[in-house]
Design a protein around this motif. Sequence first.
Motif, PDB file in Angstrom:
ATOM      1  N   LYS A  86      68.628  51.517   7.987  1.00 58.68           N
ATOM      2  CA  LYS A  86      67.690  50.608   8.647  1.00 58.68           C
ATOM      3  C   LYS A  86      66.237  51.024   8.433  1.00 58.68           C
ATOM      4  CE  LYS A  86      70.269  47.524  10.156  1.00 58.68           C
ATOM      5  NZ  LYS A  86      71.418  47.853  10.948  1.00 58.68           N
ATOM      6  N   ALA A  87      66.025  52.298   8.123  1.00 60.05           N
ATOM      7  CA  ALA A  87      64.625  52.735   8.042  1.00 60.05           C
ATOM      8  C   ALA A  87      64.445  53.875   7.049  1.00 60.05           C
ATOM      9  CB  ALA A  87      64.142  53.187   9.428  1.00 60.05           C
ATOM     10  N   LEU A  88      63.222  53.940   6.526  1.00 58.89           N
ATOM     11  CA  LEU A  88      62.773  55.100   5.741  1.00 58.89           C
ATOM     12  C   LEU A  88      61.782  55.857   6.596  1.00 58.89           C
ATOM     13  CD1 LEU A  88      61.740  53.956   2.133  1.00 58.89           C
ATOM     14  CD2 LEU A  88      63.818  55.145   2.875  1.00 58.89           C
ATOM     15  N   LEU A  89      61.898  57.188   6.573  1.00 59.15           N
ATOM     16  CA  LEU A  89      60.946  57.994   7.336  1.00 59.15           C
ATOM     17  C   LEU A  89      60.345  59.041   6.394  1.00 59.15           C
ATOM     18  CD1 LEU A  89      61.621  59.441  10.920  1.00 59.15           C
ATOM     19  CD2 LEU A  89      59.730  60.030   9.432  1.00 59.15           C
ATOM     20  N   PRO A  90      59.367  58.640   5.564  1.00 55.47           N
ATOM     21  CA  PRO A  90      58.732  59.611   4.680  1.00 55.47           C
ATOM     22  C   PRO A  90      57.814  60.542   5.470  1.00 55.47           C
ATOM     23  CG  PRO A  90      57.737  57.438   4.400  1.00 55.47           C
ATOM     24  CD  PRO A  90      58.826  57.283   5.414  1.00 55.47           C
ATOM     25  N   VAL A  91      57.724  61.779   5.034  1.00 52.41           N
ATOM     26  CA  VAL A  91      56.890  62.788   5.703  1.00 52.41           C
ATOM     27  C   VAL A  91      55.769  63.172   4.747  1.00 52.41           C
ATOM     28  CG1 VAL A  91      56.870  65.072   6.771  1.00 52.41           C
ATOM     29  CG2 VAL A  91      58.940  63.660   6.886  1.00 52.41           C
ATOM     30  N   HIS A  92      54.528  62.993   5.175  1.00 53.10           N
ATOM     31  CA  HIS A  92      53.377  63.354   4.330  1.00 53.10           C
ATOM     32  C   HIS A  92      53.064  64.827   4.584  1.00 53.10           C
ATOM     33  CE1 HIS A  92      53.215  59.081   3.845  1.00 53.10           C
ATOM     34  NE2 HIS A  92      52.709  58.852   5.041  1.00 53.10           N
ATOM     35  N   LEU A  93      53.772  65.680   3.864  1.00 48.70           N
ATOM     36  CA  LEU A  93      53.715  67.100   4.199  1.00 48.70           C
ATOM     37  C   LEU A  93      52.454  67.772   3.650  1.00 48.70           C
ATOM     38  CD1 LEU A  93      55.885  68.661   5.829  1.00 48.70           C
ATOM     39  CD2 LEU A  93      56.483  69.795   3.702  1.00 48.70           C
ATOM     40  N   ASN A  94      52.001  68.753   4.361  1.00 51.09           N
ATOM     41  CA  ASN A  94      50.890  69.632   3.936  1.00 51.09           C
ATOM     42  C   ASN A  94      49.559  68.896   3.768  1.00 51.09           C
ATOM     43  OD1 ASN A  94      52.728  71.789   3.732  1.00 51.09           O
ATOM     44  ND2 ASN A  94      53.295  71.163   1.659  1.00 51.09           N
ATOM     45  N   GLY A  95      49.475  67.649   4.275  1.00 50.02           N
ATOM     46  CA  GLY A  95      48.228  66.893   4.110  1.00 50.02           C
ATOM     47  C   GLY A  95      48.193  66.093   2.836  1.00 50.02           C
ATOM     48  N   ARG A  96      49.378  65.767   2.301  1.00 44.27           N
ATOM     49  CA  ARG A  96      49.433  64.939   1.080  1.00 44.27           C
ATOM     50  C   ARG A  96      50.323  63.734   1.341  1.00 44.27           C
ATOM     51  NH1 ARG A  96      51.535  68.336  -1.733  1.00 44.27           N
ATOM     52  NH2 ARG A  96      49.498  69.248  -2.059  1.00 44.27           N
ATOM     53  N   VAL A  97      49.819  62.559   0.995  1.00 42.75           N
ATOM     54  CA  VAL A  97      50.569  61.331   1.253  1.00 42.75           C
ATOM     55  C   VAL A  97      51.662  61.192   0.186  1.00 42.75           C
ATOM     56  CG1 VAL A  97      50.379  58.851   1.631  1.00 42.75           C
ATOM     57  CG2 VAL A  97      48.427  60.327   2.162  1.00 42.75           C
ATOM     58  N   CYS A  98      52.822  60.723   0.619  1.00 40.55           N
ATOM     59  CA  CYS A  98      53.928  60.453  -0.313  1.00 40.55           C
ATOM     60  C   CYS A  98      53.526  59.342  -1.289  1.00 40.55           C
ATOM     61  CB  CYS A  98      55.159  59.971   0.461  1.00 40.55           C
ATOM     62  SG  CYS A  98      55.837  61.180   1.586  1.00 40.55           S
ATOM     63  N   GLN A  99      54.337  59.154  -2.305  1.00 38.69           N
ATOM     64  CA  GLN A  99      54.077  58.055  -3.263  1.00 38.69           C
ATOM     65  C   GLN A  99      54.447  56.735  -2.580  1.00 38.69           C
ATOM     66  OE1 GLN A  99      55.708  58.942  -7.265  1.00 38.69           O
ATOM     67  NE2 GLN A  99      55.936  61.023  -6.481  1.00 38.69           N
ATOM     68  N   MET A 100      53.523  56.252  -1.757  1.00 39.54           N
ATOM     69  CA  MET A 100      53.855  55.129  -0.873  1.00 39.54           C
ATOM     70  C   MET A 100      54.018  53.814  -1.605  1.00 39.54           C
ATOM     71  SD  MET A 100      54.572  56.393   1.940  1.00 39.54           S
ATOM     72  CE  MET A 100      54.823  54.922   2.937  1.00 39.54           C
ATOM     73  N   ASP A 101      53.442  53.667  -2.785  1.00 38.33           N
ATOM     74  CA  ASP A 101      53.669  52.415  -3.531  1.00 38.33           C
ATOM     75  C   ASP A 101      55.149  52.282  -3.865  1.00 38.33           C
ATOM     76  OD1 ASP A 101      53.463  54.631  -5.204  1.00 38.33           O
ATOM     77  OD2 ASP A 101      52.450  53.550  -6.825  1.00 38.33           O
ATOM     78  N   ARG A 102      55.739  53.356  -4.350  1.00 40.47           N
ATOM     79  CA  ARG A 102      57.158  53.308  -4.726  1.00 40.47           C
ATOM     80  C   ARG A 102      58.063  53.205  -3.490  1.00 40.47           C
ATOM     81  NH1 ARG A 102      58.386  58.048  -8.803  1.00 40.47           N
ATOM     82  NH2 ARG A 102      60.384  56.971  -8.903  1.00 40.47           N
ATOM     83  N   LEU A 103      57.706  53.934  -2.431  1.00 40.56           N
ATOM     84  CA  LEU A 103      58.550  53.899  -1.225  1.00 40.56           C
ATOM     85  C   LEU A 103      58.464  52.543  -0.527  1.00 40.56           C
ATOM     86  CD1 LEU A 103      57.957  57.527   0.146  1.00 40.56           C
ATOM     87  CD2 LEU A 103      59.956  56.640  -1.071  1.00 40.56           C
ATOM     88  N   MET A 104      57.281  51.950  -0.490  1.00 42.12           N
ATOM     89  CA  MET A 104      57.157  50.636   0.154  1.00 42.12           C
ATOM     90  C   MET A 104      57.884  49.566  -0.669  1.00 42.12           C
ATOM     91  SD  MET A 104      55.701  51.160   3.014  1.00 42.12           S
ATOM     92  CE  MET A 104      55.601  49.463   3.552  1.00 42.12           C
TER      93      MET A 104
END
Length: 367
Positions: free
Chosen positions: A127-145
Amino acid sequence: MAYRVPFVDPRKHYQALKTEIDGAIIDCLTKGDLIYRQQLRDFEQSLAQFLGAKHAVGVNSGYHALLFALMGAGIGPGDEVITVAHTFVATVSAIVHCGATPVLVDVGPDYNMDPGKVEAAITPRTKALLPVHLNGRVCQMDRLMALAHKHNLVVVEDAAQALGARFDGRMAGSFGDAGCFSFYPFKALGGFGDGGALTTDDPEIARIATLLRFNGEDRETGEYHYHGQTALLDNVQAAVLSAKLPHLPEWIEHRRAVAAGYRQGLERIEELRLPHFDESRQFDSFQNYVIRTRRRDGLREHLRKEGVETLVHWPKPMWEHPGLKLLRRSLPETEAVCREALSLPMSAETTSEQVDYTTQKIREFFA
Ligand SMILES: Cc1ncc(COP(=O)(O)O)c(C=O)c1O
């Protein structure tokens, strides 16, 4: 042991801002404004503005932000939520405590969710994705979205370590249905105790989170809509955070300068991997500066003896803690990171002399 280079320096941090912080606290105490008062609303408004979000809801930890965001988005028993194994345990506990099942996937070399590993983990119950932007870096949100849209998934971002970090110019926490932040004292924006907030453009998530944090009660009507929790962001913490928030951009710039200093001092050590990835798209806030080496434990001991405090996030994979009752996984990158990663001193107070000393001691170890 007093370190020559401490990991963080909360006393120095307080001294630098003493007048503003003391003023904010004294104002609350003098007025008797302790719970759910104007200072909380003011901070929520400033945070929402900083992030470009419609709503911000102050809660008493990053964990509660995650829990209420998931519950607000309707995640519950029978649902699966995909997240990473390489994160603070609270990410996974929030999924468990809303009744859903965490499905852990591997990270990439940048320590964040590997988008290439997500699709194989999706089932009819996801039902959901929960990406974690670790260490102050954003995940590859274009691909995840894109994956989330394709499979009709809710996206809750764990931005506990990434307030002010950006990807393609967009703030961490602003891509999905909700962004979750922690104001634990040693975060880039930290209170003097636990604190957190979630941000969202979805009025329904904001409404549910606002009720859940206050024992389910609608303050206007006195009606209890849910069995909620006692989980408000304290007024005094909110006032302190309001005093600190305007300084966050300059603190992030300082962290980036510290990171640049580490990079300069540590480049071209063959056995060492530095945390610099795709910087044309990323604006990292460097909550942590994480280096990687197969000789991690030896290096850590060497630095300890030389007076440099380091941390290991985290020494064993989460599923190896039997008490957490998580499915055993084989996630090679997560396992390697547990063996190899070391976080160097990093804060708004870290000086260039401390960076030079640390890099010199690391070079000596590898020489
Ligand atoms: C990645 C991540 N998620 C969640 C949390 C939970 O935040 P808190 O400690 O405020 O509950 C933290 C805090 O350390 C974190 O680093």
